[in-house]
Design an enzyme around this catalytic site. Structure first.
Site, PDB file in Angstrom:
ATOM      1  N   GLY A  12       0.790  -1.229   0.000  1.00 21.48           N
ATOM      2  CA  GLY A  12       0.000   0.000   0.000  1.00 21.48           C
ATOM      3  C   GLY A  12       0.822   1.279   0.000  1.00 21.48           C
ATOM      4  CB  SER A  13       4.308   2.203  -0.858  1.00 16.33           C
ATOM      5  OG  SER A  13       4.437   1.822  -2.204  1.00 16.33           O
ATOM      6  CG  ASN A  14       1.847   3.348  -5.731  1.00 18.10           C
ATOM      7  OD1 ASN A  14       2.233   4.380  -6.257  1.00 18.10           O
ATOM      8  ND2 ASN A  14       2.460   2.181  -5.907  1.00 18.10           N
ATOM      9  CG  LEU A  85      -1.976  -8.120  -6.913  1.00 16.17           C
ATOM     10  CD1 LEU A  85      -0.992  -9.066  -6.260  1.00 16.17           C
ATOM     11  CD2 LEU A  85      -1.318  -7.374  -8.072  1.00 16.17           C
ATOM     12  CB  ILE A  88     -11.860  -4.395 -12.737  1.00 14.02           C
ATOM     13  CG1 ILE A  88     -10.744  -3.773 -11.891  1.00 14.02           C
ATOM     14  CG2 ILE A  88     -13.179  -3.699 -12.478  1.00 14.02           C
ATOM     15  CD1 ILE A  88     -10.924  -3.894 -10.393  1.00 14.02           C
ATOM     16  CG  ASN A 102      -3.858  -0.782 -12.929  1.00 11.86           C
ATOM     17  OD1 ASN A 102      -3.677  -0.911 -11.711  1.00 11.86           O
ATOM     18  ND2 ASN A 102      -3.240  -1.570 -13.803  1.00 11.86           N
ATOM     19  CG  HIS A 104       1.617  -2.549 -15.591  1.00 13.22           C
ATOM     20  ND1 HIS A 104       1.130  -3.725 -15.057  1.00 13.22           N
ATOM     21  CD2 HIS A 104       2.693  -2.882 -16.338  1.00 13.22           C
ATOM     22  CE1 HIS A 104       1.877  -4.726 -15.482  1.00 13.22           C
ATOM     23  NE2 HIS A 104       2.838  -4.240 -16.256  1.00 13.22           N
ATOM     24  CB  SER A 136       1.915   2.135 -18.046  1.00 16.20           C
ATOM     25  OG  SER A 136       3.075   1.886 -18.807  1.00 16.20           O
ATOM     26  CG  ASP A 145      -1.673  -4.959 -17.012  1.00 14.68           C
ATOM     27  OD1 ASP A 145      -2.153  -4.313 -16.065  1.00 14.68           O
ATOM     28  OD2 ASP A 145      -1.015  -5.997 -16.861  1.00 14.68           O
ATOM     29  CD  GLU A 174       4.472   2.035  -9.147  1.00 16.26           C
ATOM     30  OE1 GLU A 174       4.061   1.274 -10.032  1.00 16.26           O
ATOM     31  OE2 GLU A 174       4.546   1.692  -7.947  1.00 16.26           O
TER      32      GLU A 174
HETATM   33  C1  GAR Z   1       3.149  -1.178  -7.572  1.00 17.51           C
HETATM   34  O1  GAR Z   1       4.463  -1.166  -8.065  1.00 17.51           O
HETATM   35  C2  GAR Z   1       2.167  -1.295  -8.721  1.00 17.51           C
HETATM   36  O2  GAR Z   1       2.594  -0.673  -9.890  1.00 17.51           O
HETATM   37  C3  GAR Z   1       2.113  -2.785  -8.902  1.00 17.51           C
HETATM   38  O3  GAR Z   1       2.099  -3.305  -7.597  1.00 17.51           O
HETATM   39  C4  GAR Z   1       2.887  -2.457  -6.766  1.00 17.51           C
HETATM   40  C5  GAR Z   1       2.121  -2.189  -5.488  1.00 17.51           C
HETATM   41  O4  GAR Z   1       2.945  -1.552  -4.551  1.00 17.51           O
HETATM   42  N1  GAR Z   1       0.943  -3.177  -9.650  1.00 17.51           N
HETATM   43  C6  GAR Z   1       0.952  -4.178 -10.521  1.00 17.51           C
HETATM   44  O5  GAR Z   1       1.928  -4.886 -10.711  1.00 17.51           O
HETATM   45  C7  GAR Z   1      -0.372  -4.385 -11.266  1.00 17.51           C
HETATM   46  N2  GAR Z   1      -0.191  -5.217 -12.404  1.00 17.51           N
HETATM   47  P1  GAR Z   1       2.317  -0.852  -3.271  1.00 17.51           P
HETATM   48  O6  GAR Z   1       1.371  -1.865  -2.608  1.00 17.51           O
HETATM   49  O7  GAR Z   1       3.484  -0.517  -2.391  1.00 17.51           O
HETATM   50  O8  GAR Z   1       1.577   0.369  -3.742  1.00 17.51           O
END
Ligand code: GAR
Length: 191
Positions: A12-14, A85, A88, A102, A104, A136, A145, A174
Site C-alpha cells: 500500500g505504499s501508493n 491484483l 476488475i 490503474n 502498472h 504506465s 493492462d 510511482e
Molecule cells: C506497484 O508497483 C504497482 O505498480 C504494482 O504493484 C505495486 C504495489 O505496490 N501493480 C501491478 O503490478 C499491477 N499489475 P504498493 O502496494 O506498495 O503500492
C-alpha cells in the site's frame, strides 16, 4: 467533492501517497479502501488514516455487482487501483465507464497481461536486457493492462540491477507521479 475508492492488495505504499496527497483537498477525498487480502499492509495505512475499509470476497467480487451497493452508498465516483491484483469484472467496468484507473510498473504495452504484477514484471524486464523501464497509468477496460494510456514515465535499468533495486526505482517514480496524475485526470473528467 468527488469521492474515490482505492483498491489495493499489498503493502500500500501508493495508497499511502494518494491518501496523503488528497488529505484536505478541496475537490477530492479518499472515501474508501477496498482490499482482498487479510493482513495486507494497506489495511494498517487505512486504519492509521481513518479511512473506512471494505474487505472483499473472491466469489462475490467476480459476480461483478455484489459490491456496487456499497460503492454507491459511499457515493464513489472514481476507482483507483494501486497494486490491486484481481481483474476488475465487466459489470464493475460498466458501472464506472472511464472512471477506473490503474498503475502498472512497466512501459505498457510490453510486460503487461495476466500474471504480470510486482516482481514478475521487473524480472521479465531484466531478463529481456531492457535498458529502461518505467510506469504506465491507464484506464481500465475488460482486458488486463490494456485500457487507454493516461501517462507514462521512464527510468533507466542500471547495470547490476535486480528485481528489488528496479522495484525501488519504479516505486519512487510511482509515488512522484500517480497522485498528481489522478488529480489531473479527475479534473479533466469534470471540465
Ligand atoms: C506497484 O508497483 C504497482 O505498480 C504494482 O504493484 C505495486 C504495489 O505496490 N501493480 C501491478 O503490478 C499491477 N499489475 P504498493 O502496494 O506498495 O503500492
Amino acid at each position: 467533492m468527488h469521492s474515490i475508492a482505492i483498491f489495493a492488495s499489498g503493502a500500500g505504499s501508493n495508497a499511502a501517497m494518494i491518501i496523503a496527497y488528497f488529505k484536505g483537498h478541496p475537490a477530492v477525498q479518499v472515501a474508501l479502501v477496498v482490499c482482498n487480502k487479510p493482513g495486507a499492509g494497506v489495511l494498517n495505512i487505512a486504519r492509521e488514516q481513518g479511512i473506512p475499509v471494505l474487505m472483499i470476497d473472491k466469489e462475490a467480487f467476480f459476480r461483478g455487482d455484489a459490491y456496487l451497493p456499497v460503492l454507491q452508498e459511499k457515493q464513489i465516483r472514481f476507482i483507483v487501483l494501486a497494486g490491486f491484483l484481481w481483474k476488475i469484472p465487466p459489470k464493475l467496468v460498466e458501472a464506472f465507464p472511464g472512471r477506473i484507473i490503474n498503475i502498472h510498473p512497466a512501459l505498457l504495452p510490453r510486460y503487461g497481461g495476466k500474471g504480470m504484477y510486482g516482481h514478475h514484471v521487473h524480472e521479465a524486464v531484466l531478463a529481456s536486457g531492457e535498458k529502461e523501464s518505467g510506469i504506465s497509468i491507464h484506464l481500465v477496460d475488460n482486458q488486463y493492462d490494456h485500457g487507454a494510456l493516461v501517462y507514462q514515465a521512464r527510468c533507466p535499468v542500471e547495470p547490476g540491477d535486480d528485481a528489488d533495486s528496479l522495484a525501488a526505482r519504479i516505486h519512487r517514480l510511482e509515488h512522484l507521479h500517480y497522485p498528481r496524475v489522478i488529480e489531473e485526470w479527475i479534473r479533466r473528467q469534470n471540465s
